[in-house]
Scaffold this active site. Structure first.
Site, PDB file in Angstrom:
ATOM      1  N   GLY A  38       0.812  -1.210   0.000  1.00  0.00           N
ATOM      2  CA  GLY A  38       0.000   0.000   0.000  1.00  0.00           C
ATOM      3  C   GLY A  38       0.848   1.264   0.000  1.00  0.00           C
ATOM      4  O   GLY A  38       0.531   2.245  -0.692  1.00  0.00           O
ATOM      5  N   LYS A 140      17.706  -1.624  17.721  1.00  0.00           N
ATOM      6  CA  LYS A 140      18.866  -2.374  18.209  1.00  0.00           C
ATOM      7  C   LYS A 140      20.139  -1.899  17.504  1.00  0.00           C
ATOM      8  O   LYS A 140      21.184  -1.771  18.108  1.00  0.00           O
ATOM      9  CB  LYS A 140      18.663  -3.875  17.963  1.00  0.00           C
ATOM     10  N   HIS A 266     -13.968   4.955  55.828  1.00  0.00           N
ATOM     11  CA  HIS A 266     -12.774   5.590  55.255  1.00  0.00           C
ATOM     12  C   HIS A 266     -11.542   4.713  55.466  1.00  0.00           C
ATOM     13  O   HIS A 266     -10.494   5.193  55.848  1.00  0.00           O
ATOM     14  CB  HIS A 266     -12.565   6.983  55.842  1.00  0.00           C
ATOM     15  N   PHE A 452       6.579   3.031  67.794  1.00  0.00           N
ATOM     16  CA  PHE A 452       7.027   3.155  69.190  1.00  0.00           C
ATOM     17  C   PHE A 452       6.429   4.370  69.910  1.00  0.00           C
ATOM     18  O   PHE A 452       6.035   5.347  69.287  1.00  0.00           O
ATOM     19  CB  PHE A 452       8.555   3.174  69.274  1.00  0.00           C
TER      20      PHE A 452
END
Lengths: 503, 503
Positions: A38, A140, A266, A452
């Site tokens: 094409g 590549k 929530h 903590f």
């Protein structure tokens, strides 16, 4: 920087838009043009000379064009190393034409998918095989070959052809190779997505808020089946995920098959109880914080029976996720049109890798799968068995609350929590206030902290309210303050060495 | 379901491990084997008959093996439609061998990258061209062809060959095609990543907690440059993202160039002020909540000067993100080794698409980019200009706090906030408590809510504390309660029609 002159170009494009100017510039720069079916027809129709791929390969385009450019002479012409002596000899021997520029416009896979979502054959036919192969080969070999993998790069190519007379630098070729690998990646991602996800891609009504678009990719029915109610929203899904994650955690490690109910708002747990019967478990979980439960998401490991259903029916909730429902229970609960009723499937919940898009990049982390690393008693006395159970449960809750988080538990019921706080002491104070708001006595209650205690004041404040046992990861430079207070006041203190921040 | 018998297989594998059993089963099922160079040698060495690809194509492997299988006879053999009469005729005419099974093990791109990260040539040589082309071709033609794209599928193939005598169903072939497109996608993603991002992939010390692994993909220096301090942690990055997102929002829409400071903890804003000088802005922002500011992340649009630096130096914070620092300021701040000092780059912060991995799928949504859709005055009086400024600022804060959120602002300072709450009234009460804790007078303060007030009690409680103006999206079925209260009590009430949930 060394420049290379382009001597010949291979053009294989699906959409011909924009190619006229390029072709004229190629001719102007004495660049030989090779092209497929094409494209060849189109270029020739513009009065420009062009070699057909078939003239080079001596092979026709076969199988309705499924195989056109895939030939050693074409791929050799793209891939051979220009500076390698053996490659030069082979090029000569097999009369491989040098191809220095590759212009590809791929078959429109995504467009076909969009325009003909149900025409599987048409979609499959629009998986380009030769195009990506040529793009990858040219990229590549970017040391010698320039690759144009998208119409968006035509302007850039025109500039190169106009200003540099058909020569290119390795930086320019590498830049286009990078874009080429991106083009192929996106193309293959769309195909993989079609094969893997297409049947289960779900556009949601909106996201976290009505002005945000949202989509769920995957099998939405993997973990639950919807039995009744309106369409699930973004926020429903997020809450359901948080709830199933929490329930799986306590079911696996703690509850086993004892009846429990959990209520979320929530994504945070605001009600929880484990009891001998489902009806009591429900009522006790609701009493944790009946105010927050309004419009909440309810989870249970039970097959809901008529008695429980009749009681749940009296409150306003968004979603109920249960192991199942008896026929009578379902009938009662279905009376409200919008209410969403889900039953769990047998699929085991997998903690996913956690991903956030931040700062222009992607932040990935493992799921928080473990609960407690160690159990180190550091307090003024050993924890007794009933406290131990409450501490374990509180620790599960603190782990699943947003940080900073504190969870208060008594007799396997959540009686107060602080979450999403910017200081630990605020989370602590909030948990105590919530307990008092609903008239819970804190005498004999236990406390878990997701990280903590920075100073000794947290255990002191809690102790004055009646709390007698603590579980926390430890790790503050002032741990000793906390330990000393617990030792002096005969309080139980368990150090897990495992923090559970969650944001 | 129609089954197809495999008549011939093409094997092209980099790693030969595990292929012995497969090859023996192929022979047992009378399946012809075709293969390339190394694979052919290996199979023949096991005493098994095997046709060389070159025998079919009559072409040698050229250019150091860069072009081996790329030939119309091979790709035609994979791609032709078995049921199409024209295709059948062409297959016959050109003597195209049917290839019903393709087994590929790709060049080890990722392994090469891992083992030889600095050997660019070796990495490039390990970009497989023929392999992915064959996999994609076979997967495209899954109606007739079975594709094995990974060693992980050998067990599956062995089962098919053992239990089904070399026949396969279209479901099985489509399943393997799906996996094949995934394999190629992952392969191309790794290459694209190498070309685009490789230098900026960063393994973090750990994730949200020490037991979770974590990695950041992207250019971590896009929005800031680190001038001093320890390595950024996962939680630092999440906080920095939240802070830059908030600052960009108020800079663009509100602050312009006036000096401001914001302090965050656990992604939530706990201190904020806009003032005429940076020193005052800093002191006022810190006074919003000096307790939460401990260990916080500080943001400013200023170039930090010596006076401000000397004051900031007296408190404990984790990260400071500024437009820049004077030399003297930097010297003062650098005295603490771990403290992280960042300066903003000129890159404009882009709100990313938000992604969550939930329920075994991926939940995507647009960023929350807009702040206010409408400005509808519904209260008992018009908002005055100074209130309007405070309302706008409060609305920005509420938008960026975790839901449910309430922000209290007075004279362009944040004086209280509630966030991450499971009920709106808890968020409200918390914001009032925080303001009182630090002795702020609420007389004349304004309030923003990230979502509607469910009942009229919220404005009533706030009004009793002295708050005089409100901004909220509206949308509750009981909006009229809130409106009536504000009208009766001459309070300002702005409805934006834009909710800002954030979880």
């Amino acid at each position: 920087m060394e420049s290379i002159k382009i001597t010949s170009a291979l053009i294989s494009i699906y959409n011909k838009t924009g190619i006229d100017t390029i072709v004229q510039l190629l001719v102007k720069n004495n660049i030989k043009i090779i092209s497929t079916g094409g494209t060849h027809e189109y270029i020739v129709s513009k009065g420009i000379d062009c070699i057909k791929v078939e003239e080079i390969t001596a092979y026709p385009s076969i199988f309705s064009g499924r195989v056109k450019t895939i030939h050693p002479l074409i791929f050799g012409g793209i891939l051979y190393k220009r500076k390698d002596v053996t490659h030069q000899q082979e090029q000569n021997l097999y009369q491989v034409p040098a191809i220095d520029l590759v212009i590809v416009d791929l078959y429109p896979f995504s467009e076909t998918l969009k325009n003909y979502p149900n025409d599987h054959q048409k979609i499959i036919e629009n998986i380009d095989i030769g195009g990506p192969s040529m793009i990858r080969a040219a990229a590549k070999n970017y040391e010698s070959v320039l690759v144009i993998s998208s119409k968006n790069q035509y302007g850039y190519l025109e500039e190169l052809l106009t200003k540099q007379g058909g020569t290119t630098t390795v930086d320019q070729r590498r830049h286009l190779a990078t874009e080429a690998f991106e083009v192929v990646k996106e193309y293959d991602m769309a195909i993989a997505d079609y094969f893997t996800n297409a049947p289960t891609k779900k556009v949601l009504r909106y996201g976290e808020n009505p002005h945000q678009e949202s989509v769920f990719l995957g099998d939405i029915t993997r973990y639950f089946k919807q039995l009744h109610g309106k369409e699930l929203s973004y926020n429903n899904l997020v809450d359901i995920d948080a709830g199933i994650s929490f329930c799986t955690d306590i079911e696996d490690g703690f509850v086993k098959n004892k009846p429990f109910f959990a209520i979320l708002k929530h994504t945070n747990i605001c009600g929880l109880a484990i009891r001998d019967t489902q009806f009591v478990a429900w009522q006790v979980a609701l009493s944790s914080d009946p105010e927050s439960a309004f419009g909440g998401i309810i989870f249970t490991n039970q097959i809901i029976d008529l008695e429980t259903a009749t009681n749940i029916d009296t409150i306003f909730f968004e979603v109920l996720v249960a192991k199942g429902y008896t026929a009578e229970a379902l009938q009662v609960l279905q009376t409200k049109k919008n209410r969403i009723l889900l039953s769990r499937t047998t699929a085991t919940y997998q903690q996913p890798k956690l991903i956030k898009n931040i700062l222009g990049g992607i932040l990935e982390q493992e799921a928080d799968k473990t609960n407690i690393k160690e159990w180190i008693e550091k307090g003024g006395r050993e924890t007794n068995p009933s406290e131990k159970n409450d501490l374990l449960l509180a620790n599960y809750v603190a782990k699943h609350l947003k940080s900073n988080a504190i969870a208060l538990v008594k007799n396997l019921q959540l009686i107060g929590k602080g979450c999403g706080q910017t200081s630990r002491i605020d989370a602590l104070k909030q948990s105590i206030q919530k307990a008092k708001q609903f008239n819970f006595s804190l005498d004999g209650a236990v406390l878990a902290s997701d990280a903590f205690f920075p100073f000794g004041d947290c255990v002191a404040i809690a102790h004055k309210e009646g709390i007698v046992a603590f579980i926390e990861p430890g790790g503050s430079i002032r741990d000793q303050e906390t330990i000393n207070y617990c030792v002096d006041n005969k309080l139980s203190l368990v150090i897990t060495t495992m923090r559970h921040f969650k944001h």
